[in-house]
Design an enzyme around this catalytic site. Structure first.
Site, PDB file in Angstrom:
ATOM      1  N   SER A 155       0.863  -1.191   0.000  1.00 36.44           N
ATOM      2  CA  SER A 155       0.000   0.000   0.000  1.00 36.44           C
ATOM      3  C   SER A 155       0.895   1.235   0.000  1.00 36.44           C
ATOM      4  O   SER A 155       2.044   1.172   0.455  1.00 36.44           O
ATOM      5  CB  SER A 155      -0.857   0.021   1.270  1.00 36.44           C
ATOM      6  N   TYR A 171      -2.246  -1.185  10.056  1.00 36.79           N
ATOM      7  CA  TYR A 171      -2.159  -1.258   8.592  1.00 36.79           C
ATOM      8  C   TYR A 171      -0.819  -0.690   8.124  1.00 36.79           C
ATOM      9  O   TYR A 171      -0.108  -1.305   7.326  1.00 36.79           O
ATOM     10  CB  TYR A 171      -3.323  -0.479   7.985  1.00 36.79           C
TER      11      TYR A 171
HETATM   12  N1  LIG Z   1      -8.406  -0.521  -2.298  1.00 37.22           N
HETATM   13  C1  LIG Z   1      -7.480   0.270  -1.841  1.00 37.22           C
HETATM   14  O1  LIG Z   1      -7.690   1.475  -1.769  1.00 37.22           O
HETATM   15  C2  LIG Z   1      -6.145  -0.291  -1.424  1.00 37.22           C
HETATM   16  C3  LIG Z   1      -5.094   0.616  -1.222  1.00 37.22           C
HETATM   17  C4  LIG Z   1      -3.871   0.115  -0.846  1.00 37.22           C
HETATM   18  C5  LIG Z   1      -3.669  -1.237  -0.677  1.00 37.22           C
HETATM   19  N2  LIG Z   1      -4.712  -2.092  -0.865  1.00 37.22           N
HETATM   20  C6  LIG Z   1      -4.458  -3.521  -0.656  1.00 37.22           C
HETATM   21  O2  LIG Z   1      -4.962  -4.260  -1.736  1.00 37.22           O
HETATM   22  C7  LIG Z   1      -5.240  -5.589  -1.292  1.00 37.22           C
HETATM   23  C8  LIG Z   1      -6.616  -5.985  -1.784  1.00 37.22           C
HETATM   24  O3  LIG Z   1      -7.586  -5.229  -1.092  1.00 37.22           O
HETATM   25  P1  LIG Z   1      -8.909  -4.653  -1.766  1.00 37.22           P
HETATM   26  O4  LIG Z   1      -8.754  -3.204  -1.818  1.00 37.22           O
HETATM   27  O5  LIG Z   1      -9.216  -5.391  -2.993  1.00 37.22           O
HETATM   28  O6  LIG Z   1      -9.945  -4.944  -0.583  1.00 37.22           O
HETATM   29  P2  LIG Z   1     -11.199  -5.922  -0.494  1.00 37.22           P
HETATM   30  O7  LIG Z   1     -11.605  -5.855   0.927  1.00 37.22           O
HETATM   31  O8  LIG Z   1     -12.176  -5.567  -1.551  1.00 37.22           O
HETATM   32  O9  LIG Z   1     -10.581  -7.356  -0.817  1.00 37.22           O
HETATM   33  C9  LIG Z   1      -9.749  -8.037   0.088  1.00 37.22           C
HETATM   34  C10 LIG Z   1     -10.023  -9.520  -0.012  1.00 37.22           C
HETATM   35  O10 LIG Z   1      -9.136 -10.198   0.893  1.00 37.22           O
HETATM   36  C11 LIG Z   1      -9.889 -11.214   1.527  1.00 37.22           C
HETATM   37  N3  LIG Z   1      -9.290 -11.582   2.800  1.00 37.22           N
HETATM   38  C12 LIG Z   1      -9.233 -10.819   3.933  1.00 37.22           C
HETATM   39  N4  LIG Z   1      -8.671 -11.520   4.925  1.00 37.22           N
HETATM   40  C13 LIG Z   1      -8.376 -12.743   4.409  1.00 37.22           C
HETATM   41  C14 LIG Z   1      -7.791 -13.897   4.961  1.00 37.22           C
HETATM   42  N5  LIG Z   1      -7.424 -13.961   6.255  1.00 37.22           N
HETATM   43  N6  LIG Z   1      -7.612 -14.973   4.163  1.00 37.22           N
HETATM   44  C15 LIG Z   1      -8.017 -14.938   2.866  1.00 37.22           C
HETATM   45  N7  LIG Z   1      -8.589 -13.871   2.303  1.00 37.22           N
HETATM   46  C16 LIG Z   1      -8.769 -12.781   3.066  1.00 37.22           C
HETATM   47  C17 LIG Z   1     -11.272 -10.614   1.706  1.00 37.22           C
HETATM   48  O11 LIG Z   1     -12.260 -11.614   1.945  1.00 37.22           O
HETATM   49  C18 LIG Z   1     -11.450  -9.880   0.396  1.00 37.22           C
HETATM   50  O12 LIG Z   1     -12.041 -10.705  -0.578  1.00 37.22           O
HETATM   51  C19 LIG Z   1      -5.119  -5.566   0.236  1.00 37.22           C
HETATM   52  O13 LIG Z   1      -3.879  -6.115   0.623  1.00 37.22           O
HETATM   53  C20 LIG Z   1      -5.187  -4.089   0.553  1.00 37.22           C
HETATM   54  O14 LIG Z   1      -4.530  -3.769   1.752  1.00 37.22           O
HETATM   55  C21 LIG Z   1      -5.951  -1.655  -1.232  1.00 37.22           C
END
Ligand SMILES: NC(=O)c1ccc[n+]([C@@H]2O[C@H](COP(=O)([O-])OP(=O)(O)OC[C@H]3O[C@@H](n4cnc5c(N)ncnc54)[C@H](O)[C@@H]3O)[C@@H](O)[C@H]2O)c1
Length: 264
Positions: A155, A171
């Protein structure tokens, strides 16, 4: 590494015949990454705790003409991760690409002096320990073949403190750790023909944050120099670049995809 000299440009991004794994594939960026990999020709294993969401992503991969392997698994459970990789070995080997994408935000964003230990443990167990369990299992399968692509989804909050906009101490700590783990793994595995890199997204509309909340939207949009947040689809180009031969000489890159936030 195959010769690039004779490759037509689309071949640089072609993943035909390859096997990929995306964790957190039931929602958000994981869905977009799984789609991009399938569109480029890879079969895609899908890990998540959300079985219904996984089934929907699997249907998208199938619709793109590739084979999905959805496995319900909690990546913070070491034994469950080992078991899931064993299931994959039986049906889907050998593994070429891992996206360590599953992650979560702080359940109750707040300053550290009143932060609940159980929330700290939850976030570190998923974002850091889960990343470790999956990376270890994947690398053990890539090393004997002297090839592989490991991409950690960290991130922009692994590069700067989020408190200028909202407090997310666990985080920030875990994503910072994933960024530096990426550098260390890049050094460990570059000599073995394995590319390890990270993507640091800024604000993408997914379920990780309350993107339906107008206040959150206003705060994230005004923080972002591009003046908007991204759609999940906008991760696809970077994901495909890092998964493919196009990034053959890229090791330890921390690719910031954030509409300019970290340039400030
Ligand atoms: N969307 C953003 O703005 C953003 C920004 C920076 C980083 N990220 C990172 O991107 C990655 C994806 O996140 P996203 O934005 O798609 O969020 P999201 O919440 O839409 O998707 C995350 C997925 O991870 C799964 N998950 C959570 N805990 C889990 C576990 N213990 N075992 C298996 N699966 C698990 C959830 O069920 C979900 O399907 C994450 O690592 C998040 O930190 C997202």
């Amino acid at each position: 590494m195959e010769s690039l000299t004779m490759s037509a440009l689309p071949e640089l991004f072609d993943l035909t015949g390859q096997v990929a794994l995306v964790t957190g594939a039931a929602s958000g960026l994981g869905v977009a990454i799984a789609e991009a990999l399938a569109q480029a020709g890879a079969d895609v294993a899908l890990f998540d705790i959300d079985g219904d969401g996984l089934a929907q992503t699997a249907a998208r991969v199938t619709a793109l003409g590739r084979r999905p392997l959805p496995i319900v698994v909690d990546i913070s459970d070491e034994d469950a991760v080992e078991h899931a990789f064993a299931v994959m070995d039986a049906e889907f080997a050998p593994l070429d690409i891992l996206f360590n994408n599953a992650g979560m935000g702080d359940p109750e964003p707040r300053l550290l002096d009143s932060y609940a230990t159980q929330n700290w443990m939850k976030v570190t167990n998923v974002n850091l320990h889960g990343t470790f369990f999956c990376a270890r299992a994947a690398l053990a399968r890539m090393v004997p073949r002297r090839r592989g692509k490991l991409i950690n989804v960290a991130s922009m909050w692994g590069l700067a403190g989020p408190s200028s906009i909202f407090p997310l101490p666990a985080y920030a700590a875990t994503k910072g750790a994933v960024v530096n783990l990426t550098r260390e793994l890049a050094l460990q595995y570059a000599p073995l023909g394995i590319n390890v890199n990270a993507i640091c997204p800024g604000f993408f509309r997914t379920n990780v944050g309350p993107y339906d909340d107008p206040e959150f939207m206003a705060a994230t949009t005004s923080f972002t120099p591009a003046g908007r947040i991204a759609d999940a689809e906008e991760i696809k180009g970077t994901a495909l670049y890092l998964a493919s031969q196009a990034s053959s000489f890229v090791h330890g890159a921390i690719m910031v995809i954030d509409g300019g936030c970290m340039a400030k």
